[in-house]
Design an enzyme around this catalytic site. Sequence first.
Site, short mmCIF file in Angstrom:
data_model
loop_
_atom_site.label_atom_id
_atom_site.label_comp_id
_atom_site.label_asym_id
_atom_site.label_seq_id
_atom_site.Cartn_x
_atom_site.Cartn_y
_atom_site.Cartn_z
N ASP A 1 0.82 -1.20 0.00
CA ASP A 1 0.00 0.00 0.00
C ASP A 1 0.86 1.27 0.00
OD1 ASP A 1 -2.85 0.94 0.44
OD2 ASP A 1 -1.92 1.90 2.16
N GLU B 1 14.44 -15.32 0.64
CA GLU B 1 14.75 -16.39 1.58
C GLU B 1 13.83 -17.58 1.36
OE1 GLU B 1 14.16 -14.64 5.44
OE2 GLU B 1 15.91 -13.32 5.21
C1 GLC Z 1 -4.27 2.97 -0.67
C2 GLC Z 1 -5.47 2.08 -0.51
C3 GLC Z 1 -6.62 2.91 -0.08
C4 GLC Z 1 -6.28 3.55 1.25
C5 GLC Z 1 -4.98 4.33 1.16
C6 GLC Z 1 -4.44 4.64 2.52
O1 GLC Z 1 -4.45 3.90 -1.69
O2 GLC Z 1 -5.72 1.38 -1.69
O3 GLC Z 1 -7.79 2.16 0.05
O4 GLC Z 1 -7.31 4.42 1.63
O5 GLC Z 1 -3.97 3.58 0.53
O6 GLC Z 1 -3.99 3.48 3.14
#
Ligand code: GLC
Length: 571
Positions: free
Chosen positions: A217, A266
């Site tokens: 993310d 790993e």
């Molecule tokens: C990414 C995720 C989204 C979230 C953001 C903050 O863009 O896909 O859903 O709100 O990160 O974590």
Amino acid sequence: MTLTQAEQSPFRIPADSPDWWRQAVVYQIYPRSFADANGDGIGDLAGIISRIDYLKELGVDAVWLSPFYPSELADGGYDVADYRNVDPRIGTLDEFDEMSTKLHEAGIRLIVDIVPNHSSDQHPWFKEALASEKGSPARDRYIFRDGLGEHGEIPPADWKGSFGGAAWTRVPDGQWYLHSFAIEQPDWNWSNPEIHADFLKTLRFWADRGVDGFRIDVANSLAKDLPEVLPSAAELAAMPIDGTHPTIDRDEVQDIYAEWREVFNEYDPPRTAVAEAWLDDPARRARYARPESLGQAFNFDLLTADFDAAQFRRVVSTNLEQQELSGSSSTWVLSNHDVTRHATRYGLAPLNGRKVKQGAEWMLAGAPADQLDRDLGVRRARAATLFVLALPGSAYLYQGEELGLHEVTEIGDDQRQDPAFFHGGRQDYDGLGRDGCRVPIPWTSEGPSFGFGAAGAHLPQPAWFAADSVAAEEADPDSTLSMYRKALAVRADLVTGDGQAAESLEWDDALSQGDVLAFRRPGGWLCLTNFGAEAVALPTGELLVASGHLAADEDGQQLLPGATTAWLRQD
Ligand code: GLC
Ligand code: CA
């Protein structure tokens, strides 16, 4: 006859292949909205387990689970309070192991979401930071600053969070912390070695449990270099994103992923990862896809493209060039949990290059819902999906798109959950937030929550879900679900996944005229999409699958109608 190991393997691409991900079809599950086994209105791991047969029949190679970790749900689970556990409302670690085992037995690999830019404000380390003094080691795990002004009452900078609202929030002793997203999502301080060590622990924790890969993310914002005097929001926005920007895509972020890569390697086969990095410059994005980095990166270009031959061709060509640069395979995304479903986008007026803002206007693509042409949207969505599934690389599907679901707009203000809706999204823009693509999906045409669970659903489901349910579509050979199943089965035969040699595409320039795009893949596979409204002649060949009914003219010549894709085999 004894079977070889590859023949015994439940996986389409052999279990020990380090390249399984290169052309995989990955199905994104938003766990709270997929299937609710215990009837409390929230999707859970037991629900996923109960639907593994469905996933197998759909024919996907892997599932990616959006966060299922303990969370206060300030941002749908992307506010993680404990990275190495399961939210008790969703299940237990034992159930996770059961799910992982059963998915693997079904030949489906498992990818989990890692959220390393920020934690939840309920994370024990953030609570400890608040309880500790200014300048303490506990505070140094996050990004704290003194305020400006005589009493520090002015935030250190006027930055806005991605959902709207201020990005710096004051704590009781007067300091301020940075949160690039919601208030409840404090940014980690990646200059602190403890954060590095803790995430390595998290990666190993899930890899040891048999997870095959990770979706990272906000992969581009971990490394930050914040000067003593912070630039203003306007100054920050004007800075080039070339590796030197204070918060976005700094070159050093790659050092973090080099460490992660050592952990991935790993394992045998090495664990995979895909970067979520909304970067405009595809060459910068390709850095995350290199084998010494995360190995793959999302290409979101189709999320902002219209259903248009020229735009699609440009996106494909650019991304195949990046594939050469990074050595990774391309990725294709038409929908995910952050954007308006593609059936709806394609039923609205074209954007014509207008940029859709992430975090706001991207909701209904800026057009009022009553201008939506529902049928056209679904026709185009099916055609776009078949186009994408024929491209070399991995396709990421989002739960419910295989039903041709539209975005749900019938959600009352008081029922909405998305922070993008509350933190200014609605006021500043025309956006409805992202809840409309996160409504629990319909399994049956009747019954409580359309078969999602025994009770209601945590976001309201519209009456039109009945016609789009899995049960309704399973019974209809022309349904979107039937098309996905057929396409994935055909694709599995044609895409053997044996490395980069098979990842080629050749445009057929004679057929690619006007609104039509045609390209060839190894094995005599021809994909032809008519992005326009008028039917065009279909070349001869064995019809493998089509996104809609074909037509014929008076002379019996087969025609490909507008907004339709066909796959042919020509020997
Ligand atoms: C990414 C995720 C989204 C979230 C953001 C903050 O863009 O896909 O859903 O709100 O990160 O974590
Ligand atoms: Ca439940």
